[in-house]
Write an enzyme that holds these catalytic residues in place. Structure first.
Site, PDB file in Angstrom:
ATOM      1  N   ALA A  16     -13.055  17.671   7.709  1.00 41.46           N
ATOM      2  CA  ALA A  16     -12.210  18.529   8.361  1.00 41.46           C
ATOM      3  C   ALA A  16     -12.850  19.954   8.310  1.00 41.46           C
ATOM      4  O   ALA A  16     -13.013  20.816   9.156  1.00 41.46           O
ATOM      5  CB  ALA A  16     -10.799  18.396   7.912  1.00 41.46           C
ATOM      6  N   ASP A  74     -25.815  17.276   6.787  1.00 41.01           N
ATOM      7  CA  ASP A  74     -25.373  17.224   5.315  1.00 41.01           C
ATOM      8  C   ASP A  74     -25.745  18.188   4.403  1.00 41.01           C
ATOM      9  O   ASP A  74     -26.485  19.088   4.574  1.00 41.01           O
ATOM     10  CB  ASP A  74     -26.571  15.847   4.962  1.00 41.01           C
ATOM     11  CG  ASP A  74     -26.111  15.151   3.867  1.00 41.01           C
ATOM     12  OD1 ASP A  74     -25.018  14.339   3.822  1.00 41.01           O
ATOM     13  OD2 ASP A  74     -26.742  15.215   2.832  1.00 41.01           O
ATOM     14  N   PHE A 163     -13.473  25.405   2.143  1.00 42.04           N
ATOM     15  CA  PHE A 163     -13.120  24.284   1.753  1.00 42.04           C
ATOM     16  C   PHE A 163     -14.292  23.877   0.499  1.00 42.04           C
ATOM     17  O   PHE A 163     -14.972  24.674   0.177  1.00 42.04           O
ATOM     18  CB  PHE A 163     -13.484  23.194   2.972  1.00 42.04           C
ATOM     19  CG  PHE A 163     -14.982  22.962   3.436  1.00 42.04           C
ATOM     20  CD1 PHE A 163     -15.506  24.178   4.241  1.00 42.04           C
ATOM     21  CD2 PHE A 163     -15.609  21.851   2.982  1.00 42.04           C
ATOM     22  CE1 PHE A 163     -16.856  23.836   4.637  1.00 42.04           C
ATOM     23  CE2 PHE A 163     -17.017  21.916   3.457  1.00 42.04           C
ATOM     24  CZ  PHE A 163     -17.663  22.705   4.268  1.00 42.04           C
ATOM     25  N   TYR A 165     -16.203  23.259  -2.483  1.00 44.28           N
ATOM     26  CA  TYR A 165     -16.746  23.924  -3.751  1.00 44.28           C
ATOM     27  C   TYR A 165     -16.462  25.624  -3.424  1.00 44.28           C
ATOM     28  O   TYR A 165     -16.976  26.485  -4.483  1.00 44.28           O
ATOM     29  CB  TYR A 165     -17.932  23.665  -4.173  1.00 44.28           C
ATOM     30  CG  TYR A 165     -18.012  22.153  -4.728  1.00 44.28           C
ATOM     31  CD1 TYR A 165     -18.060  22.012  -6.122  1.00 44.28           C
ATOM     32  CD2 TYR A 165     -18.159  21.058  -3.792  1.00 44.28           C
ATOM     33  CE1 TYR A 165     -18.207  20.704  -6.412  1.00 44.28           C
ATOM     34  CE2 TYR A 165     -18.226  19.783  -4.219  1.00 44.28           C
ATOM     35  CZ  TYR A 165     -18.345  19.590  -5.684  1.00 44.28           C
ATOM     36  OH  TYR A 165     -18.421  18.378  -6.008  1.00 44.28           O
ATOM     37  N   ARG A 200     -24.835  27.073   5.966  1.00 40.51           N
ATOM     38  CA  ARG A 200     -24.524  26.204   7.176  1.00 40.51           C
ATOM     39  C   ARG A 200     -24.942  27.279   8.407  1.00 40.51           C
ATOM     40  O   ARG A 200     -25.515  26.818   9.501  1.00 40.51           O
ATOM     41  CB  ARG A 200     -23.029  25.845   7.374  1.00 40.51           C
ATOM     42  CG  ARG A 200     -22.845  24.856   8.506  1.00 40.51           C
ATOM     43  CD  ARG A 200     -21.628  24.060   8.250  1.00 40.51           C
ATOM     44  NE  ARG A 200     -21.823  23.317   7.169  1.00 40.51           N
ATOM     45  CZ  ARG A 200     -21.231  23.375   6.047  1.00 40.51           C
ATOM     46  NH1 ARG A 200     -20.405  24.402   5.806  1.00 40.51           N
ATOM     47  NH2 ARG A 200     -21.626  22.602   5.053  1.00 40.51           N
TER      48      ARG A 200
HETATM   49  P1  IMP Z   1     -21.781  15.409   2.542  1.00 37.29           P
HETATM   50  O1  IMP Z   1     -22.765  16.287   3.498  1.00 37.29           O
HETATM   51  O2  IMP Z   1     -20.697  14.925   3.617  1.00 37.29           O
HETATM   52  O3  IMP Z   1     -22.490  14.522   1.661  1.00 37.29           O
HETATM   53  O4  IMP Z   1     -20.770  16.386   1.835  1.00 37.29           O
HETATM   54  C1  IMP Z   1     -21.289  17.684   1.251  1.00 37.29           C
HETATM   55  C2  IMP Z   1     -20.173  18.185   0.244  1.00 37.29           C
HETATM   56  O5  IMP Z   1     -21.012  19.473  -0.322  1.00 37.29           O
HETATM   57  C3  IMP Z   1     -18.916  18.314   0.989  1.00 37.29           C
HETATM   58  O6  IMP Z   1     -17.811  17.428   0.691  1.00 37.29           O
HETATM   59  C4  IMP Z   1     -18.453  19.783   0.264  1.00 37.29           C
HETATM   60  O7  IMP Z   1     -17.842  19.408  -0.891  1.00 37.29           O
HETATM   61  C5  IMP Z   1     -19.775  20.189  -0.252  1.00 37.29           C
HETATM   62  N1  IMP Z   1     -19.988  21.529   0.588  1.00 37.29           N
HETATM   63  C6  IMP Z   1     -20.913  21.400   1.636  1.00 37.29           C
HETATM   64  N2  IMP Z   1     -20.994  22.588   2.391  1.00 37.29           N
HETATM   65  C7  IMP Z   1     -20.032  23.368   1.650  1.00 37.29           C
HETATM   66  C8  IMP Z   1     -19.517  24.645   1.854  1.00 37.29           C
HETATM   67  O8  IMP Z   1     -19.721  25.373   2.783  1.00 37.29           O
HETATM   68  N3  IMP Z   1     -18.411  24.943   1.185  1.00 37.29           N
HETATM   69  C9  IMP Z   1     -17.995  24.329   0.089  1.00 37.29           C
HETATM   70  N4  IMP Z   1     -18.417  23.050  -0.257  1.00 37.29           N
HETATM   71  C10 IMP Z   1     -19.370  22.790   0.506  1.00 37.29           C
END
Ligand code: IMP
Length: 214
Positions: A16, A74, A163, A165, A200
């Site tokens: 989300a 990712d 969201f 971290y 991002r």
């Molecule tokens: P995945 O890309 O679905 O494998 O998950 C990446 C994980 O990195 C996410 O569940 C977040 O916990 C963390 N993450 C990625 N981008 C952010 C961000 O912009 N802020 C905080 N945590 C992030």
């Protein structure tokens, strides 16, 4: 480089927080974006060893299931004192036995690992957030874009925005964590801007310049 001509695409994510951020970024460009979660697509297993591989797996799965171009992200946090961990396993560090995700627990795990390394000063706690965006078409063509933002891990967590971290990541040159920033401050970018802040938004800027010609 293939241009994106459709104004409808699928955000290939079930997360989300990410879906919200991608919608924030893509909205001003006039896109209609449904997410893989809205469409009840099955979440593919992320079996890749790199952000690029996992982003490609997710985008291709949604492009093939929908017949529309699909954009995935990712991402993860790479901490120098931990040899780049949690890296591609950033989401896994938050996983509980019942399959749910607990980011307060994940941030504590990171803090424990840093203490075990004796990393207690900002200089010893340097890290970067990485985001790889993949735009995939139903015919299997893909384009990849990588964004990174340098910073350090703080403790205790600060802020309730964003969201994952966000509350423990303070980008270089800022006194606030991502968790203390509004979405606009965290992205630090809108179409036409020359700079972006978050990993991002930096990847998204490359995507917009390359595939949309903005
Ligand atoms: P995945 O890309 O679905 O494998 O998950 C990446 C994980 O990195 C996410 O569940 C977040 O916990 C963390 N993450 C990625 N981008 C952010 C961000 O912009 N802020 C905080 N945590 C992030």
């Amino acid at each position: 480089m293939r241009k994106l001509l459709d104004k409808t695409l699928v955000v290939a994510s079930h997360n989300a927080g990410k879906i919200r951020e991608i919608r924030d970024l893509i909205g001003p460009l006039g896109f209609e974006a449904k997410s893989a979660a809205d469409l009840d697509f099955i979440e593919p297993e992320e079996t890749g060893a790199t952000f690029e591989e996992n982003a490609t797996i997710k985008a291709l799965a949604s492009a093939r299931a929908s017949g529309l171009p699909a954009l995935s992200d990712d991402s993860g946090l790479a901490i120098d004192a931990l040899g780049g961990a949690p890296g591609v396993y950033t989401a896994n560090w938050a996983e509980r036995e019942d399959g749910s995700r607990d980011f307060a627990m994940a941030m504590e795990k990171v803090e424990k690992a840093l203490r075990e390394k004796g990393a207690t000063t900002p200089e010893r706690r340097t890290a970067r957030f990485v985001s790889v965006l993949c735009l995939a078409w139903p015919d299997g063509h893909v384009e990849l874009f990588r964004g990174e933002v340098e910073g350090h891990v703080v403790w205790p967590p600060r802020g309730t925005s964003g969201f994952g971290y966000d509350p423990v990541f303070q980008p270089e040159g800022y006194a606030t964590t991502f968790g203390e920033m509004s979405a606009e401050e965290k992205h630090g970018w809108k179409p036409g801007d020359r700079e972006a802040l978050s990993h991002r938004a930096r990847a998204f800027k490359l995507f917009a310049e390359t595939c949309l010609g903005t």
